[in-house]
Design an enzyme around this catalytic site. Sequence first.
Site, PDB file in Angstrom:
ATOM      1  N   ASN A 208       0.754  -1.333  -0.041  1.00  0.00           N
ATOM      2  CA  ASN A 208      -0.025   0.144   0.061  1.00  0.00           C
ATOM      3  C   ASN A 208       0.782   1.143   0.183  1.00  0.00           C
ATOM      4  O   ASN A 208       1.869   1.061   0.023  1.00  0.00           O
ATOM      5  CB  ASN A 208      -0.652   0.184   1.123  1.00  0.00           C
ATOM      6  CG  ASN A 208      -0.219  -0.073   2.445  1.00  0.00           C
ATOM      7  OD1 ASN A 208       0.510   0.944   2.876  1.00  0.00           O
ATOM      8  ND2 ASN A 208      -0.241  -1.195   3.207  1.00  0.00           N
ATOM      9  N   ASP A 276      -4.640  -6.023   5.087  1.00  0.00           N
ATOM     10  CA  ASP A 276      -5.846  -7.000   5.633  1.00  0.00           C
ATOM     11  C   ASP A 276      -5.490  -7.960   4.970  1.00  0.00           C
ATOM     12  O   ASP A 276      -6.105  -9.206   5.854  1.00  0.00           O
ATOM     13  CB  ASP A 276      -6.903  -6.147   5.306  1.00  0.00           C
ATOM     14  CG  ASP A 276      -7.307  -4.962   6.056  1.00  0.00           C
ATOM     15  OD1 ASP A 276      -6.756  -4.955   7.372  1.00  0.00           O
ATOM     16  OD2 ASP A 276      -7.634  -3.748   5.443  1.00  0.00           O
ATOM     17  N   PRO A 304      -3.697 -11.576  10.338  1.00  0.00           N
ATOM     18  CA  PRO A 304      -3.931 -11.474  11.726  1.00  0.00           C
ATOM     19  C   PRO A 304      -4.175  -9.769  12.083  1.00  0.00           C
ATOM     20  O   PRO A 304      -3.390  -8.964  11.516  1.00  0.00           O
ATOM     21  CB  PRO A 304      -2.678 -11.820  12.729  1.00  0.00           C
ATOM     22  CG  PRO A 304      -1.533 -11.862  11.772  1.00  0.00           C
ATOM     23  CD  PRO A 304      -2.422 -12.122  10.313  1.00  0.00           C
ATOM     24  N   ASP A 305      -5.098  -9.386  12.928  1.00  0.00           N
ATOM     25  CA  ASP A 305      -5.093  -7.913  13.114  1.00  0.00           C
ATOM     26  C   ASP A 305      -4.337  -7.792  14.499  1.00  0.00           C
ATOM     27  O   ASP A 305      -4.551  -8.055  15.542  1.00  0.00           O
ATOM     28  CB  ASP A 305      -6.663  -7.674  13.449  1.00  0.00           C
ATOM     29  CG  ASP A 305      -6.900  -5.994  13.632  1.00  0.00           C
ATOM     30  OD1 ASP A 305      -6.055  -5.364  14.137  1.00  0.00           O
ATOM     31  OD2 ASP A 305      -7.747  -5.678  13.058  1.00  0.00           O
ATOM     32  N   ILE A 306      -3.245  -7.031  14.146  1.00  0.00           N
ATOM     33  CA  ILE A 306      -1.942  -6.802  15.283  1.00  0.00           C
ATOM     34  C   ILE A 306      -2.731  -5.937  16.301  1.00  0.00           C
ATOM     35  O   ILE A 306      -2.882  -6.444  17.609  1.00  0.00           O
ATOM     36  CB  ILE A 306      -0.970  -6.339  14.522  1.00  0.00           C
ATOM     37  CG1 ILE A 306      -0.695  -7.026  13.444  1.00  0.00           C
ATOM     38  CG2 ILE A 306       0.122  -6.265  15.766  1.00  0.00           C
ATOM     39  CD1 ILE A 306       0.443  -6.334  12.732  1.00  0.00           C
ATOM     40  N   PHE A 324      -4.837   3.518  14.617  1.00  0.00           N
ATOM     41  CA  PHE A 324      -5.104   4.635  13.792  1.00  0.00           C
ATOM     42  C   PHE A 324      -6.195   4.007  12.840  1.00  0.00           C
ATOM     43  O   PHE A 324      -6.641   2.923  12.623  1.00  0.00           O
ATOM     44  CB  PHE A 324      -3.762   4.799  12.825  1.00  0.00           C
ATOM     45  CG  PHE A 324      -2.836   5.814  13.350  1.00  0.00           C
ATOM     46  CD1 PHE A 324      -2.020   5.541  14.360  1.00  0.00           C
ATOM     47  CD2 PHE A 324      -2.627   6.980  12.914  1.00  0.00           C
ATOM     48  CE1 PHE A 324      -1.283   6.436  14.909  1.00  0.00           C
ATOM     49  CE2 PHE A 324      -2.015   7.832  13.310  1.00  0.00           C
ATOM     50  CZ  PHE A 324      -1.003   7.819  14.186  1.00  0.00           C
ATOM     51  N   LYS A 338     -14.458   1.416  14.904  1.00  0.00           N
ATOM     52  CA  LYS A 338     -13.261   0.636  14.716  1.00  0.00           C
ATOM     53  C   LYS A 338     -12.708   0.509  16.136  1.00  0.00           C
ATOM     54  O   LYS A 338     -12.273  -0.402  16.599  1.00  0.00           O
ATOM     55  CB  LYS A 338     -12.226   1.460  13.991  1.00  0.00           C
ATOM     56  CG  LYS A 338     -11.235   0.375  13.356  1.00  0.00           C
ATOM     57  CD  LYS A 338     -10.434   1.249  12.226  1.00  0.00           C
ATOM     58  CE  LYS A 338     -11.103   1.075  10.891  1.00  0.00           C
ATOM     59  NZ  LYS A 338     -10.236   1.481   9.668  1.00  0.00           N
TER      60      LYS A 338
HETATM   61  N1  CTP Z   1      -4.091  -2.974  11.979  1.00  0.00           N
HETATM   62  C1  CTP Z   1      -3.348  -3.898  12.299  1.00  0.00           C
HETATM   63  N2  CTP Z   1      -3.389  -5.239  11.963  1.00  0.00           N
HETATM   64  C2  CTP Z   1      -4.197  -5.169  10.650  1.00  0.00           C
HETATM   65  C3  CTP Z   1      -4.964  -4.190  10.113  1.00  0.00           C
HETATM   66  C4  CTP Z   1      -4.890  -2.899  10.879  1.00  0.00           C
HETATM   67  O1  CTP Z   1      -2.748  -3.691  13.500  1.00  0.00           O
HETATM   68  N3  CTP Z   1      -4.049  -6.560  10.166  1.00  0.00           N
HETATM   69  C5  CTP Z   1      -4.258  -1.874  12.602  1.00  0.00           C
HETATM   70  C6  CTP Z   1      -3.355  -0.669  11.923  1.00  0.00           C
HETATM   71  O2  CTP Z   1      -2.204  -0.457  12.427  1.00  0.00           O
HETATM   72  C7  CTP Z   1      -4.323   0.660  12.467  1.00  0.00           C
HETATM   73  C8  CTP Z   1      -5.674   0.270  12.611  1.00  0.00           C
HETATM   74  O3  CTP Z   1      -5.501  -1.275  13.009  1.00  0.00           O
HETATM   75  O4  CTP Z   1      -3.951   1.205  13.806  1.00  0.00           O
HETATM   76  C9  CTP Z   1      -6.600   0.126  11.907  1.00  0.00           C
HETATM   77  O5  CTP Z   1      -6.148  -0.091  10.502  1.00  0.00           O
HETATM   78  P1  CTP Z   1      -7.294   0.031   9.237  1.00  0.00           P
HETATM   79  O6  CTP Z   1      -6.450  -0.471   8.157  1.00  0.00           O
HETATM   80  O7  CTP Z   1      -7.771   1.351   9.055  1.00  0.00           O
HETATM   81  O8  CTP Z   1      -8.391  -0.735   9.838  1.00  0.00           O
HETATM   82  P2  CTP Z   1      -9.226  -2.133   9.320  1.00  0.00           P
HETATM   83  O9  CTP Z   1      -8.942  -3.123  10.549  1.00  0.00           O
HETATM   84  O10 CTP Z   1      -8.408  -2.358   8.118  1.00  0.00           O
HETATM   85  O11 CTP Z   1     -10.530  -1.867   9.197  1.00  0.00           O
HETATM   86  P3  CTP Z   1     -11.406  -1.378   7.802  1.00  0.00           P
HETATM   87  O12 CTP Z   1     -11.124  -2.612   6.815  1.00  0.00           O
HETATM   88  O13 CTP Z   1     -12.847  -1.435   8.178  1.00  0.00           O
HETATM   89  O14 CTP Z   1     -11.092  -0.096   7.465  1.00  0.00           O
END
Ligand code: CTP
Length: 410
Positions: A208, A276, A304-306, A324, A338
């Site tokens: 990205n 994502d 994984p969502d960190i 963020f 969120k």
């Molecule tokens: N983040 C993370 N791990 C992921 C995705 C996101 O830690 N796999 C964290 C980012 O560092 C940021 C926050 O989550 O602090 C939000 O990221 P964002 O991409 O805006 O959110 P998404 O979970 O992708 O939600 P959406 O797709 O609904 O925008």
Amino acid sequence: MLAGKRILLIIGGGVAAFKSLTLIRILRERGASVVPVLTPAAREFVTPLSASALAAERVYTELFDLTGEAEMGHIELSRDADLVVVAPATADLLGKMANGLANDLASTVLMATDKRVLVAPAMNVRMWQHPATQRNVATLTGDGVLFAGPTEGAMACGEFGPGRMAEPEEIANATRDALADGPLRGRHVLVTSGPTHEPIDPVRYIANRSSGAQGTAIARALAGLGAEVTFVTGPAEVPPPAGVRVVRVETARDMLAAVQDALPAAAAVFAAAVADWRVASQSGNKIKKDAAGTLPQLDFAENPDILATVSQMQTGRPALVVGFAAETDDVIASATAKRARKGCDWIVANDVSPETGIMGGSENAVHLIHADGREDWPRMTKDLVAAKLAARIAIALGATGEPGEQGDTT
Ligand code: CTP
């Protein structure tokens, strides 16, 4: 913050050694005292006399200088300082440090010290890029050694690229940050930054547009308040700040592992633009065009969502978790949702629609969303957003000292 501090300056043997004389002058102008140690190779580039004259201190050159009864031992020399700075740090010195060699005064002092060590590497671009040097740099970063530079530019050897020693002014600033006596002194803070790269095959990846600028500025500002910062960064455009422990990762899964390794922390700021999705079945070989023109199909798996993982930790969760939200529509509503969904304490929300020029630009306009509502911060530079956020983090952690709104322009 340099006033009254004592710096042990190890000068390695490189053309950049002459810049270390300027460094001595700047550090002294800012109130620090400097004790120079010259390696034998350094003495081919600068004389002990010039270092001594500028430092107004005795210069140490040999291990055996220190054996006399009346002299300071190398242990004392290394402990007497508030910080050890190595500039220029040659490939040889980095190699010795990374491997625990101690066969001369400089390397012995570096092994014996109980203080933080800041290095300013300087070497030919190929030497810097050599896998051995990069291995040593990774080892040293993992050991908590701080780096200032190297920077990129034309070099004395006629080549161009990374390897040039940072300017003395920058090294002096990194020295100040490493000694920072701010409100976050002794607190460990974790920051993620930059994009992640998700491989498709050995040569292609999904990424990205994140430059890493905002996360880098936040890590720098936190270090400036005295925090011990672990900076977990994807392949960002901007170089990592000086004075932080840098962990470089590529994929979201690597980033999660690095974050988990770095915990515990008092606070964690997740500024990375994490992908994502990753390609579910990454090809071990380069995907080739096929004669029939069949297009490749990519299947995705969720990363994984960190942020959510750390926010929802049952034990060992940082006291403050900041996420963020980069949004293009319904910024406030999406970011508020969120925050609840992920379970973090604060969300820094911004509008990254192309017309804002925020993604990849130098300014940001953010909203800080927390349990008590939201604050709209005016558009300002990413450095100021970082300074304001770092000051708020210091207050939230109940840091004593001067947690005031440093960098606050509102
Ligand atoms: N983040 C993370 N791990 C992921 C995705 C996101 O830690 N796999 C964290 C980012 O560092 C940021 C926050 O989550 O602090 C939000 O990221 P964002 O991409 O805006 O959110 P998404 O979970 O992708 O939600 P959406 O797709 O609904 O925008």
